[in-house]
Design an enzyme around this catalytic site. Structure first.
Site, PDB file in Angstrom:
ATOM      1  N   ARG A 104      13.496  -4.914  -5.705  1.00  0.00           N
ATOM      2  CA  ARG A 104      14.511  -4.215  -4.902  1.00  0.00           C
ATOM      3  C   ARG A 104      14.245  -4.373  -3.401  1.00  0.00           C
ATOM      4  NH1 ARG A 104      12.967  -0.663  -8.656  1.00  0.00           N
ATOM      5  NH2 ARG A 104      11.700   0.353  -7.066  1.00  0.00           N
ATOM      6  N   ARG A 150       7.531 -13.161 -10.491  1.00  0.00           N
ATOM      7  CA  ARG A 150       7.049 -13.371 -11.854  1.00  0.00           C
ATOM      8  C   ARG A 150       8.102 -14.084 -12.700  1.00  0.00           C
ATOM      9  NH1 ARG A 150       5.033  -7.566 -13.739  1.00  0.00           N
ATOM     10  NH2 ARG A 150       6.883  -7.007 -12.536  1.00  0.00           N
ATOM     11  N   ARG A 183       1.025  -3.003  -0.528  1.00  0.00           N
ATOM     12  CA  ARG A 183      -0.161  -2.243  -0.916  1.00  0.00           C
ATOM     13  C   ARG A 183      -1.415  -2.964  -0.438  1.00  0.00           C
ATOM     14  NH1 ARG A 183       2.318   1.729  -1.641  1.00  0.00           N
ATOM     15  NH2 ARG A 183       2.393   3.095  -3.468  1.00  0.00           N
ATOM     16  N   GLU A 239      -7.941   1.959   2.524  1.00  0.00           N
ATOM     17  CA  GLU A 239      -7.361   2.812   3.561  1.00  0.00           C
ATOM     18  C   GLU A 239      -7.587   4.287   3.215  1.00  0.00           C
ATOM     19  OE1 GLU A 239      -2.695   3.166   2.462  1.00  0.00           O
ATOM     20  OE2 GLU A 239      -3.288   1.203   3.197  1.00  0.00           O
ATOM     21  N   HIS A 259       0.364   2.684   7.229  1.00  0.00           N
ATOM     22  CA  HIS A 259       1.068   2.922   5.967  1.00  0.00           C
ATOM     23  C   HIS A 259       2.297   3.812   6.177  1.00  0.00           C
ATOM     24  CE1 HIS A 259       0.320   2.869   1.360  1.00  0.00           C
ATOM     25  NE2 HIS A 259       1.615   2.914   1.624  1.00  0.00           N
ATOM     26  N   GLY A 290       5.549   2.606   5.838  1.00  0.00           N
ATOM     27  CA  GLY A 290       6.705   1.853   5.369  1.00  0.00           C
ATOM     28  C   GLY A 290       7.917   2.706   5.054  1.00  0.00           C
TER      29      GLY A 290
END
Length: 324
Positions: A156, A177, A238, A267, A285, A287
């Site tokens: 997404r 994938r 990540r 982190e 972090h 996002g």
């Protein structure tokens, strides 16, 4: 009788108000992260938990807290949750997909633009009083427009990132994938290639894969060496997907032009080598960190938890087999 729940980190008032309509709520509005032992103590006798990516929900915790029936993560990623352990104990586990796609994609683009144009570096020069006037060859960056964007992970968020690339007239290639549907490729003007080919071709490599044992150090020394020396790596998915030590070496020795990073291994502790580099943009972090998105994430998690504990099926159930 209302189910008892723990909210492990600070959330918004409307989230607590909604939860309180359906549950007896213990909320950590002081926002102090619980140690593993403290988390077990707090969850004693609780039916459910609304947790964050900083909380490890594993077999040991579930064994110590056998009354837990549902775990609602305030995140789309769930590598902090042992899903197999939840399933083995019949515990519903949920996440918050969809509501953060656009904001997370925006942050990836912010990192891309900031790294390409050296924004944090040159702002630091201004603040240090080092700008003495315009020069033709001063602080040259690279163009984003008409460049080749390589996206590893066309889920997404990856698709939203690709959609924004149209406005920059970029060539979009991706690896995944499995190949996405032809209509999605056509809509995004995106071409499927192998990961090796993507690394060779892309001017910007953007990572959008979940962290798992399979994706640990997906990008390491060999992959960085395979990229163009003029390329820029963006990781806003990540920590652990990139070998941070290998990336620092590549940025130091010129194997790679630059990197924009929102996530890190271990982190909030990060490799101090990053702080010595000028060709890396660092954010902590963030996002999904817009007010509207974080409110939506918290409420989505709350609705998942309430549904799980009041006889319904959560809309974002990660292990549907527990309901069979």
């Amino acid at each position: 009788m209302k189910p008892n729940i723990l909210v492990t980190r600070e959330v918004f008032d409307e989230t607590l108000a909604y939860l309180s309509q359906h549950c007896e709520v213990e909320a950590n509005q002081q926002d102090m992260a619980f140690s593993p032992d403290a988390l077990v103590q707090r969850l004693a006798g609780k039916d459910g938990v609304m947790c964050s990516l900083t909380d490890r929900i594993d077999a040991g915790l579930l064994s110590a807290c056998p009354q837990i029936r549902a775990v609602a993560n305030i995140a789309v990623g769930y590598n902090n949750i042992d899903l197999a352990a939840c399933t083995a104990r019949g515990v519903m586990a949920t996440n918050t997909p969809g509501v953060l796609d656009d904001s997370t994609a925006d942050l990836a683009w912010a990192l891309m633009l900031a790294t390409a144009r050296r924004m944090t570096e040159v702002e630091g020069r201004i603040r240090a009083g080092e700008w003495t006037g315009w020069k033709l060859k001063q602080w040259l960056g690279v163009d984003v427009h008409h460049a080749t964007l390589g996206i590893i992970g066309m889920g997404r968020i990856g698709q939203v990132i690709a959609k924004r690339a149209m406005g920059f007239d970029m060539k979009v290639i991706y690896s995944n994938r499995k190949r996405v549907a032809p209509d999605i490729e056509q809509r995004l003007n995106a071409t499927y290639v192998s990961r090796d080919e993507l690394l060779k071709q892309a001017d910007f490599v953007v990572l959008q894969v979940p962290y798992s044992p399979e994706t640990h150090h997906l990008i390491g020394a060999a992959e960085l060496k395979a990229m163009k020396p003029t390329a820029i790596l963006i990781n806003s998915t990540r920590g652990g997907v990139v070998d941070d030590a290998a990336l620092i070496a590549a940025l130091t020795n010129g194997t790679l032009r630059g990197a924009g990073l929102d996530v890190f291994e271990n982190e909030p502790k990060l490799n101090p080598g990053f702080l010595q580099l000028k060709n890396v943009v660092l954010t902590p972090h963030i996002g999904s960190s817009t007010e509207a998105t974080r409110r939506a994430m918290a409420m989505t998690a709350a609705k998942n938890l309430v549904a799980a504990l009041t006889g319904g099926t959560p809309p974002n159930l990660l292990n549907p087999e527990v309901t069979k």
